[in-house]
Design a protein around this motif. Structure first.
Motif, PDB file in Angstrom:
ATOM      1  N   PRO A   3       0.848  -1.213   0.000  1.00 25.55           N
ATOM      2  CA  PRO A   3       0.000   0.000   0.000  1.00 25.55           C
ATOM      3  C   PRO A   3       0.872   1.247   0.000  1.00 25.55           C
ATOM      4  N   LEU A   4       0.368   2.312  -0.566  1.00 29.61           N
ATOM      5  CA  LEU A   4       1.111   3.565  -0.613  1.00 29.61           C
ATOM      6  C   LEU A   4       1.316   4.101   0.806  1.00 29.61           C
ATOM      7  N   PRO A   5       2.561   4.331   1.213  1.00 33.30           N
ATOM      8  CA  PRO A   5       2.797   4.896   2.557  1.00 33.30           C
ATOM      9  C   PRO A   5       2.171   6.284   2.689  1.00 33.30           C
ATOM     10  N   ASP A   6       1.700   6.596   3.885  1.00 36.53           N
ATOM     11  CA  ASP A   6       1.068   7.894   4.123  1.00 36.53           C
ATOM     12  C   ASP A   6       2.048   9.056   3.949  1.00 36.53           C
ATOM     13  N   ASP A   7       3.333   8.795   4.200  1.00 37.86           N
ATOM     14  CA  ASP A   7       4.318   9.871   4.178  1.00 37.86           C
ATOM     15  C   ASP A   7       5.146   9.883   2.893  1.00 37.86           C
ATOM     16  N   TRP A   8       4.556   9.439   1.811  1.00 42.95           N
ATOM     17  CA  TRP A   8       5.295   9.382   0.540  1.00 42.95           C
ATOM     18  C   TRP A   8       4.445  10.019  -0.543  1.00 42.95           C
ATOM     19  N   SER A   9       5.040  10.913  -1.330  1.00 41.16           N
ATOM     20  CA  SER A   9       4.265  11.620  -2.341  1.00 41.16           C
ATOM     21  C   SER A   9       5.177  12.147  -3.434  1.00 41.16           C
ATOM     22  N   GLY A  10       4.581  12.838  -4.390  1.00 41.46           N
ATOM     23  CA  GLY A  10       5.332  13.463  -5.465  1.00 41.46           C
ATOM     24  C   GLY A  10       5.168  14.963  -5.424  1.00 41.46           C
ATOM     25  N   PHE A  11       6.121  15.655  -6.044  1.00 45.07           N
ATOM     26  CA  PHE A  11       6.060  17.107  -6.187  1.00 45.07           C
ATOM     27  C   PHE A  11       6.148  17.464  -7.661  1.00 45.07           C
ATOM     28  N   LYS A  12       5.314  18.391  -8.078  1.00 41.39           N
ATOM     29  CA  LYS A  12       5.396  18.924  -9.435  1.00 41.39           C
ATOM     30  C   LYS A  12       5.924  20.353  -9.366  1.00 41.39           C
ATOM     31  N   VAL A  13       6.970  20.608 -10.140  1.00 42.06           N
ATOM     32  CA  VAL A  13       7.535  21.948 -10.229  1.00 42.06           C
ATOM     33  C   VAL A  13       6.982  22.627 -11.477  1.00 42.06           C
ATOM     34  N   VAL A  14       6.265  23.709 -11.287  1.00 37.84           N
ATOM     35  CA  VAL A  14       5.715  24.485 -12.395  1.00 37.84           C
ATOM     36  C   VAL A  14       6.688  25.622 -12.691  1.00 37.84           C
ATOM     37  N   PRO A  15       7.327  25.619 -13.862  1.00 38.31           N
ATOM     38  CA  PRO A  15       8.402  26.573 -14.129  1.00 38.31           C
ATOM     39  C   PRO A  15       7.909  27.981 -14.447  1.00 38.31           C
ATOM     40  N   ASP A  16       8.720  28.947 -14.039  1.00 39.12           N
ATOM     41  CA  ASP A  16       8.550  30.305 -14.529  1.00 39.12           C
ATOM     42  C   ASP A  16       9.868  30.820 -15.112  1.00 39.12           C
ATOM     43  N   TYR A  17      10.876  29.922 -15.196  1.00 37.20           N
ATOM     44  CA  TYR A  17      12.178  30.306 -15.734  1.00 37.20           C
ATOM     45  C   TYR A  17      12.895  29.060 -16.257  1.00 37.20           C
ATOM     46  N   PHE A  18      13.394  29.135 -17.486  1.00 38.71           N
ATOM     47  CA  PHE A  18      14.246  28.096 -18.073  1.00 38.71           C
ATOM     48  C   PHE A  18      15.537  28.742 -18.558  1.00 38.71           C
ATOM     49  N   GLU A  19      16.633  28.009 -18.424  1.00 39.83           N
ATOM     50  CA  GLU A  19      17.853  28.368 -19.150  1.00 39.83           C
ATOM     51  C   GLU A  19      18.391  27.122 -19.838  1.00 39.83           C
TER      52      GLU A  19
END
Length: 251
Positions: free
Chosen positions: A192-208
């Protein structure tokens, strides 16, 4: 004593010498002729998400690049003190870039306190680097679970038993916890998915986008959505059809 010749790129070899007096003597020429994607004529019309996709797909196909989705995630705590670490980019689209972590880890706690992060991907074979800055937020539990159950079972167990970033007494602590959970789920395909495990999505406002070039005259192209109107310079900058301010910066 000398090391053997070590291939660094397709067209370049470096001789490492134990008698080398200083790191300043190391020289690697950036002579790979494969950065024609970017030039002064076309970069202003490009979409940064599409350009990233092209570079990533080329890196994935290149056998000399063993882990093309390896990236640095840099975070800051509430006092502005930075930290960074390598993670694996697992998903990306035209909205953002996703990685996964324990929610109690140092990086997760810093993101909770300060959601602005920086990403960095470097593909040495191509002499290409992409820097991305933006705001991170948690992905949904459904998205996290879909990825979690796609991982090898051993990786699921490791994620479930690890108090990431916390002090532990020794390796045996981990091995005992792993063995216990492995026995508990011996006859099951997934955990089962652990309660303390997740993903983060980074929405960019700057690229180089950085491309190494001869004699260190590197190419650097920026796509920026946080530039103020006062800072816009018509001589060096344009606004493309996707709303990005695009400009070239000096190496």
């Amino acid at each position: 004593m000398r090391f053997n010749l070590i291939p660094v790129t397709r067209n370049c070899r470096v001789l490492l010498d134990c008698r080398m007096s200083s790191l300043k003597d190391i020289r690697v020429p950036y002579d790979y002729d494969g950065n024609s994607t970017l030039n002064d004529t076309n970069f202003r019309s490009l979409n940064p998400f599409e350009l990233f996709k092209q570079w990533m797909e080329e890196a994935v196909k290149e056998p000399n690049i063993k882990q093309p989705n390896k990236m640095v995630v840099a975070t800051c705590d509430q006092n502005g003190r930075p930290s960074s670490r390598y993670v694996l980019l697992k998903e990306y689209d035209t909205e953002g870039y996703v990685f996964y972590s324990c929610l109690n880890s140092k990086k997760s706690n810093e993101i909770k306190a300060n959601p602005f992060v920086a990403l960095n991907l470097y593909w040495e074979f191509f002499h290409r680097q992409v820097r991305i800055e933006g705001k991170a937020s948690e992905v949904t539990r459904d998205q996290t679970n879909e990825y979690f159950i796609s991982r090898p079972k051993g990786s699921q167990i490791s994620a479930a038993i690890s108090p990431q970033s916390d002090p532990i007494p020794d390796r045996k602590f981990l091995e005992d916890a792993y063995s216990k959970l492995e026995s508990e789920y011996e006859n099951k395909d997934a955990l089962p998915l652990p309660d303390d495990w997740s993903g983060f999505k980074v929405v960019p406002d700057y690229f180089e986008f950085w491309a190494g070039n001869t004699d260190r005259l590197h190419d650097r192209y920026v796509f920026d959505k946080r530039l103020s109107a006062d800072a816009f310079d018509e001589k060096t900058m344009t606004k493309n059809s996707d709303g990005w301010i695009v400009y070239r910066i000096a190496p």
